[in-house]
Structure formats: C-alpha cells, structure tokens
Design an enzyme around this catalytic site. Sequence first.
Site, PDB file in Angstrom:
ATOM      1  N   GLY A 139      13.683  28.910  16.883  1.00 23.52           N
ATOM      2  CA  GLY A 139      13.253  30.007  17.603  1.00 23.52           C
ATOM      3  C   GLY A 139      11.957  29.778  17.915  1.00 23.52           C
TER       4      GLY A 139
ATOM      5  N   SER B 198       9.855  29.009  21.518  1.00 24.53           N
ATOM      6  CA  SER B 198       9.844  29.600  23.287  1.00 24.53           C
ATOM      7  C   SER B 198      10.091  31.332  23.600  1.00 24.53           C
ATOM      8  CB  SER B 198      10.675  28.896  24.630  1.00 24.53           C
ATOM      9  OG  SER B 198      10.872  27.176  23.834  1.00 24.53           O
TER      10      SER B 198
ATOM     11  N   SER C 168      18.696  25.920  21.636  1.00 24.30           N
ATOM     12  CA  SER C 168      20.099  25.254  20.785  1.00 24.30           C
ATOM     13  C   SER C 168      20.667  25.674  20.172  1.00 24.30           C
ATOM     14  CB  SER C 168      19.296  23.626  21.879  1.00 24.30           C
ATOM     15  OG  SER C 168      19.147  23.657  22.923  1.00 24.30           O
TER      16      SER C 168
ATOM     17  N   GLU D 101       8.216  16.356  16.394  1.00 21.94           N
ATOM     18  CA  GLU D 101       9.674  16.607  18.173  1.00 21.94           C
ATOM     19  C   GLU D 101       9.406  15.875  18.094  1.00 21.94           C
ATOM     20  OE1 GLU D 101      10.821  20.250  20.807  1.00 21.94           O
ATOM     21  OE2 GLU D 101       9.795  20.761  19.006  1.00 21.94           O
TER      22      GLU D 101
END
Length: 372
Positions: free
Chosen positions: A127, A129, A161, A244
């Site tokens: 959570g 963007s 996603s 990431e």
Amino acid sequence: MSQPPPLESCAELRSRVRELTTSWRADGRYVPRSDSWLRSFDPEFSKALAADGLIAMTYPEEFGGAGRSNVERLAVTEELLRAGAPVAAHWIGDRQIGPAILRHGSRALQEEILPAIASAEAVFCLGMSEPEAGSDLAAVRTLATPVDGGWLISGHKIWTSHAHRATHAYVLARTERAERKHEGLTEFVLDMDSDGVSTTPIVDLAGEHHFNEVRFEEVFVPGHRAIGEVGNGWRQVVEQLSFERGGAERVLSTYPVLVELITHAAEGDDPEIRSLLGSLVARLTVLRRLCWEVARRMDTGRAPVQEAAALKYLGNAFEHDVVEALRRTPLCAEPSPGGAFGQALLASPGFGLRGGAAEVLLSLIARQETRS
C-alpha cells in the site's frame, strides 16, 4: 562476517530449485511465463518452496528462516525467475517486508509476522502508491490517527498487486501534518480482512487482474503493527525500496523471451541477430554481477539505496531491449497474448514505473556521484 559465496558456488541450492520447478512443470502444475514474480500466483508452489527452506532464507532461524546469505538467496531467485515459476504469492513479503521488519520492527511484530512469511502463510500487498501522488511517494495522503491501543487508518491506494488475494498489507501512512512532506510518515502492517478494507479490481491490457484499488475507512491497526519509529517512515521506506529494486527480478522478468531468442539464433544463420544476442548476453553478465554486489552489500548490513537504483535503471533498459530484439525475428510475427513474447510486450510499459520511475532512480544515482 565471512565473505559471501560467489554465485557459481551455490550449485546445491540451484539444483534443488531446478528439481522442484522441473517436477511441477512435468506434472502440468504451472506453465513458465514472463514477469512471473508479479503475475504468476500459486500459494501451493510458495508453500512447497517454504517446506524446502527456500523462502525467508536470510531470516534468523528463530523466526522460521534459514540464516543464509543474501547471495545464496539471489541464486535461488535467479533460478525461479529463469524457470518462470509462480512465485508472486510470497515474493513481496519475502523480498522486502520481512527484511524491513527485521531491521525496524518490534520483537512482538517480528514474532508475529516473520514466521508467517517464512511458511508462505502470509501473502503481502504493498500500500504505497496513491491516485494523486504519481511517483512522489512522499505525497501520500492516507492518514493514521492515534486511538486507544493503536491507530485508525483511512485512505486510498492504487496499483496494489494481489490485494484481492493478500492476507496482509504494508501501508505507508501520514501520522502527522509536518511542514516537510517527507516527515511525519509511518509504516504499518494491516490485516486485509479487517473491517473497513475494500478492494476494486483493475484489469490490465492483457485482460489480467492483479492490480487493484484499495480503500481504508477507519481501519483499526494495533499499536505494535507500526514498523519502527512513528514519523520516521520516509527513511525506512527508502531503505525498503532498495530491497525491492535490487534483485534479479529487475533483470530476468523477460528471461523466457531471451530463451526464445537464443533458440532462434541457434537454429538460424542471421548475423545481425547473433550480434544482437551477444550484446544482450554480455549485458546480462554485467547485470548479474551488479545483483551480486547488491546482495553482498546487504550481507554486510547495508541498505544499498544507490546501487539498487542503478541496477533497476539498467535492468529496465535491458528487459525492454530483450523484447525489442525478439521483435526483429519471425517468432513474433503474430504474437499471442499467452506466449512469452506477448506476455512480456504487454507487461513492458510497467517495467520503468514499478519500484520507481527513471527520473527518481537517476536522482538517487546522482546523489551518490555528488557524495563520492
């Protein structure tokens, strides 16, 4: 700390991954695909990896991990991506949420969440963007208000996603209205089945549903679910983004396409394609070395922010060029959305956006040059 092993020395781990993926493919339990780490979701495959000690490899044994190095984890992730395996169910939690909790989370949060990631029981979505923030992560408006025993979170996230499949969400929220937008941010772990959480699907160009909008309406989060120091979220999330951005998935998302290109070059006699393939293989060799350098730095306890940004920037360009190279061959004359080329082509617009746009990455790299 002992010197991490070179990638070539991880043969036993690579063999275990190849045995598992080969067996599952032979049984028809999955079909290799491009962009598998984001789009190919199978909780049972993730649990099979967990049972073999191939998830949470770098976590301490007391939390269900294997206490291995990040270089060894890199060897495993390379093999999974090469096989186009269905790893999306565990990827985000294993890659970045677990390490973030290990670095900054309380003991209670570590004991609660890390074993669930290690066993592939916890499925995380990100959570971060928000609809009006674009690539400016510091512009988030999701608000966390303190209440007795914890926080109430309200806000709106997008491009999340697998939120419709996730058990948990990582949420970046504003805990105070600070003068500077980078201040007053805090990271939280939230249960997706909590009251006030709703998801709306976003179907992409391929007709696939892995993106979502997620809304939080006064969702209660216990106090111990805040990661690290309240208000210090910006520094922590920048560290987390290096986990990431700095992995093999920034290089090997289009590997099935590269395999098709190699096969075409071997069967034909096109000097232009052979030359192009040689250039791509040379670049891949360098990018794999950069992945190793990022993993090695993580093994020293660092969050390699600039190195990961450079890897992602160069890796995105490489992945696009692999797709463009296959476009020059007869193999893509009539691309199928379900084929390796079609999958990669439809996914490619997102390569340079997810995890940070090129401008953001170049800014991080420039700061490194300024300091050196």
